[in-house]
Design an enzyme around this catalytic site. Structure first.
Site, PDB file in Angstrom:
ATOM      1  N   ARG A  66       0.911  -1.165   0.000  1.00 45.42           N
ATOM      2  CA  ARG A  66       0.000   0.000   0.000  1.00 45.42           C
ATOM      3  C   ARG A  66       0.929   1.188   0.000  1.00 45.42           C
ATOM      4  NH1 ARG A  66      -2.282   4.031  -0.519  1.00 45.42           N
ATOM      5  NH2 ARG A  66      -4.181   4.791   0.488  1.00 45.42           N
TER       6      ARG A  66
ATOM      7  N   HIS B 104       1.933   7.097   1.735  1.00 40.29           N
ATOM      8  CA  HIS B 104       0.835   8.064   1.696  1.00 40.29           C
ATOM      9  C   HIS B 104       0.592   8.634   3.084  1.00 40.29           C
ATOM     10  CE1 HIS B 104      -1.257   4.513   3.233  1.00 40.29           C
ATOM     11  NE2 HIS B 104      -2.207   5.317   3.676  1.00 40.29           N
TER      12      HIS B 104
ATOM     13  N   HIS C  84      -2.904  10.936   5.249  1.00 42.39           N
ATOM     14  CA  HIS C  84      -4.254  11.483   5.073  1.00 42.39           C
ATOM     15  C   HIS C  84      -4.630  12.425   6.193  1.00 42.39           C
ATOM     16  CE1 HIS C  84      -4.751   7.481   6.866  1.00 42.39           C
ATOM     17  NE2 HIS C  84      -4.362   6.971   5.730  1.00 42.39           N
TER      18      HIS C  84
ATOM     19  N   GLU D  64      -5.509   6.937  11.461  1.00 44.87           N
ATOM     20  CA  GLU D  64      -5.767   5.583  10.973  1.00 44.87           C
ATOM     21  C   GLU D  64      -5.470   4.577  12.083  1.00 44.87           C
ATOM     22  OE1 GLU D  64      -4.012   4.498   7.193  1.00 44.87           O
ATOM     23  OE2 GLU D  64      -3.429   2.530   7.949  1.00 44.87           O
TER      24      GLU D  64
ATOM     25  N   HIS E 289       2.926   7.109   6.122  1.00 47.26           N
ATOM     26  CA  HIS E 289       3.097   5.698   6.475  1.00 47.26           C
ATOM     27  C   HIS E 289       3.012   4.805   5.247  1.00 47.26           C
ATOM     28  CE1 HIS E 289      -1.160   6.869   7.061  1.00 47.26           C
ATOM     29  NE2 HIS E 289      -1.428   5.723   6.454  1.00 47.26           N
TER      30      HIS E 289
ATOM     31  N   GLU F 168     -10.690   5.349   1.337  1.00 45.12           N
ATOM     32  CA  GLU F 168      -9.374   4.857   0.968  1.00 45.12           C
ATOM     33  C   GLU F 168      -8.932   5.435  -0.378  1.00 45.12           C
ATOM     34  OE1 GLU F 168      -7.384   3.336   2.970  1.00 45.12           O
ATOM     35  OE2 GLU F 168      -5.848   3.031   1.468  1.00 45.12           O
TER      36      GLU F 168
ATOM     37  N   GLU G   3     -20.228   3.506  19.077  1.00 42.11           N
ATOM     38  CA  GLU G   3     -19.464   2.251  18.973  1.00 42.11           C
ATOM     39  C   GLU G   3     -19.541   1.732  17.543  1.00 42.11           C
ATOM     40  OE1 GLU G   3     -20.331  -0.773  21.901  1.00 42.11           O
ATOM     41  OE2 GLU G   3     -19.994  -2.396  20.481  1.00 42.11           O
TER      42      GLU G   3
HETATM   43 MN    MN Z   1      -3.278   5.044   5.455  1.00 45.58          MN
HETATM   44 MN    MN Z   2     -20.847  -1.717  23.597  1.00 46.08          MN
END
Ligand code: MN
Ligand code: MN
Length: 417
Positions: free
Chosen positions: A120, A123, A125, A129, A168, A191, A310
């Site tokens: 990957r 890059h 952002h 992440e 990263h 992404e 959550e």
């Molecule tokens: Mn990333």
């Molecule tokens: Mn929960």
């Protein structure tokens, strides 16, 4: 048909009853919803229009909700299993952003695979992440805001965290490559809107590149004109060699955490909860995590989270969750490996293991700390008279309630033994 055991209000022995015909006590919904209404009139349950038995089989609580469900609320189920997969040489990715999953405005998710050597590309952002490894091994690199590099290898059960804006890379290691799920701390992050090194180099005048790096313009004559995103590369050498080459300095703040090998904060015969947040994984300032493992017959106790929504990713097994909302509203749905759920902050929920296998999922929160409120712990820390007047139960029954946050309900307690 899934069954569960219920204790009758009389002294009769507990009986096995199907989920949707389970006895309900004090159902507040008038008229009641669900098949409890039928009272022998099975004709009114007929469904003779177009049906999809595969989907119905995966969502039994949608077609046949518990009688305690009431009304509807924003859809809180989605799945990487229905997300389009972008395949490149070297790996693939599929994502769930708020564009596809409206309720998920705090977190977006990406499920990615990198073959052995698959990269990957370099890059960064605008969001932080977080990721959990689910299979294989991966080499990750990051440079922090003080110019200090990290190079680490992670495997299934490990997590990483890269603060927003820090550059990263990820690379799959042999023999299996690496599969993982990323969570960004912004539901709109995709992404495909990251800042890629190849894009920047290709869109900078060559004389500026030459000036910047102090080399002849011809140095850049073969640069890729289109970004690489994911591409097949050569497998890297040893971790030690890469750390030396990158000039890693000991003592740099850790960007990885061995979540599945960390001490459980709750554990009993019903399962365990492990966690990572800025208290034990200091770099993770905007994402807190719980790894929940529930044995067959076990249940994540009734609770809520006061500090964030959550976001759940189901790693293994099958589960059922009801979300309790204002209104009142209560909606039950079923989850399988690869699915994603979202519970808004402060809304009550439980998660039951409905299968014969272990149920495992991660709870991801856009917060610096993992926080929860346990219903049992609350009721256990009130004057008993106050609770009894609300629930109309005996002092003996209340005294037998758990008095603490259990996290997972022990198996023996869950079956009413
Ligand atoms: Mn990333
Ligand atoms: Mn929960």
């Amino acid at each position: 048909m899934t069954t569960r055991t219920h204790q009758n209000t009389t002294d009769a022995a507990p009986q096995q009853v199907p989920h949707h015909e389970a006895p309900t006590f004090g159902n507040p919904d008038q008229p009641a919803e669900g098949t409890i209404n039928l009272v022998g009139d099975t004709g009114s349950a007929r469904m003779e229009g177009p049906r999809n038995p595969v989907l119905e089989g995966q969502f039994p609580s949608a077609t046949n909700a518990p009688a305690t469900d009431i009304s509807t609320q924003p859809f809180f189920w989605s799945s990487f299993n229905i997300s389009p997969r972008r395949q490149q040489a070297g790996g693939w990715a599929r994502e769930l952003t708020q564009a596809d999953f409206a309720i998920s405005d705090e977190i977006s998710g990406v499920n990615m695979f990198l073959a052995a050597g698959g990269i990957r590309e370099l890059h960064w952002h605008q969001t932080a992440e977080w990721a959990v490894m689910t299979r294989g091994r991966c080499r990750v690199t990051m440079l922090d805001q003080r110019g200090r590099p990290s190079v680490e290898d992670v495997e299934a059960g490990d997590i990483w965290y890269f603060p927003a804006g820090l550059p990263h890379s990820l690379q799959g290691l042999g023999p299996e490559g690496a599969e993982f799920v990323i969570a960004f701390d912004d539901g709109s992050q995709s992404e495909s809107n990251t800042l890629l090194i190849t894009d920047w180099i290709a869109h900078t005048p060559p004389d500026v590149l030459a000036k910047n790096f102090g080399v002849p313009v011809e140095t850049f004559k073969d640069i890729p004109l289109h970004n690489l995103w994911i591409f097949q590369g050569a497998e890297p050498g040893s971790l030690e060699a890469d750390r030396k080459a990158a000039q890693v300095v000991e003592g740099t703040e850790a960007v990885i955490f061995r979540l599945s090998r960390s001490p459980a904060i709750k554990q009993n015969d019903g399962g365990r909860i492990q966690f990572a947040d800025s208290s034990n994984f200091p770099i993770a300032k905007t994402i807190a995590t719980a790894l929940v493992t529930i044995e067959p017959g076990g249940m994540r106790e009734m609770h809520w989270h006061p500090n964030a929504d959550e976001w759940q990713y189901y790693l293994r097994g099958t589960g059922r969750m009801t979300v309790f909302n204002t209104g009142p509203k209560a909606t039950t749905n079923d989850f399988r490996a690869g699915d994603v759920g979202v519970v808004r902050r402060n809304l009550g929920h439980y998660v039951e293991n409905t299968g014969d296998d272990v149920l495992q999922f991660v709870e991801v929160f856009r917060a610096d700390r993992y926080e929860e409120v346990s219903l049992a712990n609350w009721l256990g820390h009130l004057p008993p008279e106050l609770v009894m007047q609300h629930l109309n139960i005996s002092p003996e029954a209340l005294a037998s309630f758990p008095r603490v946050t259990q996290g997972i309900v022990p198996i023996a307690k869950a079956i009413g033994a």
